[in-house]
Design a protein around this motif. Structure first.
Motif, PDB file in Angstrom:
ATOM      1  N   UNK A  24      36.418  48.421  -8.290  1.00 62.66           N
ATOM      2  CA  UNK A  24      36.588  49.810  -8.734  1.00 62.66           C
ATOM      3  C   UNK A  24      36.358  49.893 -10.236  1.00 62.66           C
ATOM      4  N   UNK A  25      35.820  51.031 -10.694  1.00 59.34           N
ATOM      5  CA  UNK A  25      35.590  51.218 -12.123  1.00 59.34           C
ATOM      6  C   UNK A  25      35.526  52.700 -12.456  1.00 59.34           C
ATOM      7  N   UNK A  26      35.805  52.998 -13.708  1.00 56.35           N
ATOM      8  CA  UNK A  26      35.691  54.372 -14.222  1.00 56.35           C
ATOM      9  C   UNK A  26      34.280  54.556 -14.777  1.00 56.35           C
ATOM     10  N   UNK A  27      33.614  55.594 -14.353  1.00 54.22           N
ATOM     11  CA  UNK A  27      32.236  55.847 -14.787  1.00 54.22           C
ATOM     12  C   UNK A  27      32.159  56.296 -16.246  1.00 54.22           C
ATOM     13  N   UNK A  28      33.279  56.610 -16.845  1.00 51.30           N
ATOM     14  CA  UNK A  28      33.298  57.049 -18.243  1.00 51.30           C
ATOM     15  C   UNK A  28      33.644  55.911 -19.202  1.00 51.30           C
ATOM     16  N   UNK A  29      33.880  54.715 -18.670  1.00 54.93           N
ATOM     17  CA  UNK A  29      34.261  53.559 -19.488  1.00 54.93           C
ATOM     18  C   UNK A  29      33.031  52.699 -19.776  1.00 54.93           C
ATOM     19  N   UNK A  30      32.541  52.686 -21.031  1.00 54.77           N
ATOM     20  CA  UNK A  30      31.327  51.919 -21.359  1.00 54.77           C
ATOM     21  C   UNK A  30      31.448  50.427 -21.036  1.00 54.77           C
ATOM     22  N   UNK A  31      32.609  49.835 -21.286  1.00 56.20           N
ATOM     23  CA  UNK A  31      32.802  48.411 -21.005  1.00 56.20           C
ATOM     24  C   UNK A  31      32.740  48.151 -19.497  1.00 56.20           C
ATOM     25  N   UNK A  32      33.381  49.021 -18.715  1.00 57.03           N
ATOM     26  CA  UNK A  32      33.345  48.884 -17.260  1.00 57.03           C
ATOM     27  C   UNK A  32      31.942  49.074 -16.705  1.00 57.03           C
ATOM     28  N   UNK A  33      31.214  50.044 -17.255  1.00 60.00           N
ATOM     29  CA  UNK A  33      29.835  50.274 -16.807  1.00 60.00           C
ATOM     30  C   UNK A  33      28.938  49.078 -17.102  1.00 60.00           C
ATOM     31  N   UNK A  34      29.137  48.446 -18.254  1.00 56.52           N
ATOM     32  CA  UNK A  34      28.342  47.261 -18.592  1.00 56.52           C
ATOM     33  C   UNK A  34      28.602  46.146 -17.583  1.00 56.52           C
ATOM     34  N   UNK A  35      29.858  45.997 -17.173  1.00 59.22           N
ATOM     35  CA  UNK A  35      30.215  44.955 -16.198  1.00 59.22           C
ATOM     36  C   UNK A  35      29.590  45.231 -14.828  1.00 59.22           C
ATOM     37  N   UNK A  36      29.670  46.469 -14.348  1.00 59.79           N
ATOM     38  CA  UNK A  36      29.110  46.761 -13.028  1.00 59.79           C
ATOM     39  C   UNK A  36      27.585  46.736 -13.048  1.00 59.79           C
ATOM     40  N   UNK A  37      26.984  47.089 -14.185  1.00 61.17           N
ATOM     41  CA  UNK A  37      25.523  46.977 -14.299  1.00 61.17           C
ATOM     42  C   UNK A  37      25.112  45.505 -14.270  1.00 61.17           C
ATOM     43  N   UNK A  38      25.887  44.641 -14.930  1.00 63.47           N
ATOM     44  CA  UNK A  38      25.615  43.205 -14.895  1.00 63.47           C
ATOM     45  C   UNK A  38      25.735  42.688 -13.454  1.00 63.47           C
ATOM     46  N   UNK A  39      26.781  43.122 -12.738  1.00 61.00           N
ATOM     47  CA  UNK A  39      26.962  42.693 -11.345  1.00 61.00           C
ATOM     48  C   UNK A  39      25.797  43.189 -10.489  1.00 61.00           C
ATOM     49  N   UNK A  40      25.348  44.427 -10.699  1.00 62.20           N
ATOM     50  CA  UNK A  40      24.208  44.973  -9.961  1.00 62.20           C
ATOM     51  C   UNK A  40      22.988  44.070 -10.132  1.00 62.20           C
ATOM     52  N   UNK A  41      22.670  43.749 -11.373  1.00 60.65           N
ATOM     53  CA  UNK A  41      21.497  42.919 -11.656  1.00 60.65           C
ATOM     54  C   UNK A  41      21.647  41.526 -11.052  1.00 60.65           C
ATOM     55  N   UNK A  42      22.826  40.940 -11.204  1.00 59.46           N
ATOM     56  CA  UNK A  42      23.067  39.596 -10.673  1.00 59.46           C
ATOM     57  C   UNK A  42      22.887  39.569  -9.149  1.00 59.46           C
ATOM     58  N   UNK A  43      23.476  40.524  -8.459  1.00 60.97           N
ATOM     59  CA  UNK A  43      23.393  40.531  -6.996  1.00 60.97           C
ATOM     60  C   UNK A  43      21.983  40.832  -6.495  1.00 60.97           C
TER      61      UNK A  43
ATOM     62  N   UNK B 211      17.393  50.139  -8.758  1.00 68.52           N
ATOM     63  CA  UNK B 211      17.837  50.205 -10.147  1.00 68.52           C
ATOM     64  C   UNK B 211      19.270  50.728 -10.216  1.00 68.52           C
ATOM     65  N   UNK B 212      19.974  50.322 -11.239  1.00 68.77           N
ATOM     66  CA  UNK B 212      21.373  50.691 -11.427  1.00 68.77           C
ATOM     67  C   UNK B 212      21.495  52.199 -11.675  1.00 68.77           C
ATOM     68  N   UNK B 213      22.418  52.831 -10.964  1.00 71.84           N
ATOM     69  CA  UNK B 213      22.677  54.264 -11.130  1.00 71.84           C
ATOM     70  C   UNK B 213      24.140  54.450 -11.527  1.00 71.84           C
ATOM     71  N   UNK B 214      24.420  54.714 -12.798  1.00 72.71           N
ATOM     72  CA  UNK B 214      25.803  54.841 -13.257  1.00 72.71           C
ATOM     73  C   UNK B 214      26.524  56.070 -12.701  1.00 72.71           C
ATOM     74  N   UNK B 215      25.798  56.998 -12.078  1.00 72.73           N
ATOM     75  CA  UNK B 215      26.426  58.197 -11.527  1.00 72.73           C
ATOM     76  C   UNK B 215      26.795  58.062 -10.055  1.00 72.73           C
ATOM     77  N   UNK B 216      26.418  56.952  -9.415  1.00 72.59           N
ATOM     78  CA  UNK B 216      26.715  56.750  -7.989  1.00 72.59           C
ATOM     79  C   UNK B 216      28.225  56.584  -7.794  1.00 72.59           C
ATOM     80  N   UNK B 217      28.748  57.258  -6.781  1.00 71.20           N
ATOM     81  CA  UNK B 217      30.172  57.136  -6.449  1.00 71.20           C
ATOM     82  C   UNK B 217      30.452  55.801  -5.763  1.00 71.20           C
TER      83      UNK B 217
END
Length: 73
Positions: A16-35, A56-62
């Motif tokens: 789970x992550x908050x879409x408004x948190x830049x640090x959290x978004x960086x982590x989930x984008x890294x996980x997206x790329x890795x997977x 491609x990573x979509x930061x607006x996806x629920x």
């Protein structure tokens, strides 16, 4: 709050992550790329919509679902 769900041979893990948190978004984008680099397929869903395969990573996806490549034989 948004979620990434990773399916694998042990079941699933949920991140789970908050879409408004830049640090959290960086982590989930890294996980997206890795997977996706490992061969997982990613599918995203926005509120009230169906899953859609994405490359491609979509930061607006629920919700982003990752599932492993099917292996036949």
């Amino acid at each position: 709050m948004a979620i990434q769900i990773v399916m694998d041979d042990t079941g699933d893990s949920r991140h789970f992550f908050e879409q408004t948190d830049p640090k959290g978004l960086a982590e989930v984008e890294r996980r997206f790329k890795q997977l996706t680099d490992q061969g997982f397929t990613a599918a995203t869903r926005k509120a009230g919509s169906e899953l859609k395969v994405t490359r491609s990573f979509d930061p607006t996806a629920e919700e982003t679902l990752f599932y492993p490549r099917l292996v036949g034989g």
